[in-house]
Design a protein around this motif. Sequence first.
Motif, short mmCIF file in Angstrom:
data_model
loop_
_atom_site.label_atom_id
_atom_site.label_comp_id
_atom_site.label_asym_id
_atom_site.label_seq_id
_atom_site.Cartn_x
_atom_site.Cartn_y
_atom_site.Cartn_z
N LEU A 1 0.82 -1.22 0.00
CA LEU A 1 0.00 0.00 0.00
C LEU A 1 0.85 1.27 0.00
CD1 LEU A 1 -2.80 -0.96 2.57
CD2 LEU A 1 -2.88 -1.10 0.08
N HIS A 2 2.14 1.11 -0.15
CA HIS A 2 3.03 2.29 -0.18
C HIS A 2 3.03 2.88 -1.59
CE1 HIS A 2 5.37 0.77 3.60
NE2 HIS A 2 4.09 1.00 3.82
N LYS A 3 1.88 3.35 -1.99
CA LYS A 3 1.66 3.95 -3.30
C LYS A 3 1.07 5.34 -3.10
CE LYS A 3 0.49 -0.62 -5.20
NZ LYS A 3 -0.59 -1.41 -5.82
N PRO A 4 1.17 6.22 -4.10
CA PRO A 4 0.67 7.60 -3.94
C PRO A 4 -0.76 7.69 -3.41
CG PRO A 4 1.92 7.43 -5.96
CD PRO A 4 1.85 6.04 -5.40
N MET A 5 -1.67 6.91 -3.96
CA MET A 5 -3.07 6.98 -3.55
C MET A 5 -3.23 6.74 -2.05
SD MET A 5 -6.21 4.57 -4.81
CE MET A 5 -7.74 4.46 -3.89
#
Length: 317
Positions: free
Chosen positions: A53-57
């Motif tokens: 979940l270490h994504k921009p969103m």
Amino acid sequence: MSQSSLNVTLMFTAYGSPRPLNYLFFTFTLLVYLTSVFANIFLMLVIYVESSLHKPMYIFLFNLAINGLIGSSAVCPKIMDHLLSDIQQSSLEDCLIQVFWINVYGTGAYTILTVMAYDRYVSICKPLQYHSIMTPTKVKQLLAVVNFFPVSSITFQVYLTSRLPMCSYTIHKLFCDNLAVVNLSCIKSALVNLYGICVIIGLVVLPACVVALSYVKILTVSLKTSKEAQKKALSTCTPHLITFINFSLATLFSVIYNRINLHLPGEINILMSLHFVLIPPLLHPIIYGIRTQEIRKCVVKIIRKQRVFAGSFDIFV
């Protein structure tokens, strides 16, 4: 305004005299507040722990959860305290601090939702360029912008309000807001009013227009794609769109409550006041937790890990 002026006492009249019903409102506020705090902290922990979940969103969503904690914590503890008190009062200094955090919460939510809309726009309308556009450096820059402008703008707004001379000390609201404090002044300041309008346009109206434009572009592009692509776009955008609409409705209720002197029953008065700071922070993590498949999978994964760990521990015990 001098330090002694900041220590003057302000009285809140919207609570009315102490009554048994206050305990019901206190219990309701406490339960919703604690649930909101738990939901946001849990969502933040899921995003922090799960590397997928270490994504921009989700980084933006992490900041939205922090923003929700700021908003609800700036108001709910004070309201609960006043509900159980015989005299509802606050120093002007404490009132201005509350104004600062409430306004940072409101404007910050719009700026965060705006960069989230931009992220969805790039993801759907420019999928092949997404990783080259939404780089870690770009994400950090966007986070710096969405935090700097609300905090700096509201800091100056509160400073301007604090310089106004006070001639009245009664607030006909449940908590402090900038307009309520400005209305206590002996003078009408054109600078304060003009700056307030600029803040609303720059940090509320303009971000809302950017979000709307992003979704027009997303809709235009989605209509030209396959049914499968349309379904994927809908699933990724729905949580954000629901969140944006929910917060906009809460803001509208808050504006009506703050700008129009409505003689409402005490119960409705309390509910309208709490809607802006209680409902969005409570619903946002729930909406994303239910509607976002990736978060659901990570939550299930964490729960299963905890069960395995508990089972292993039981064997040794």
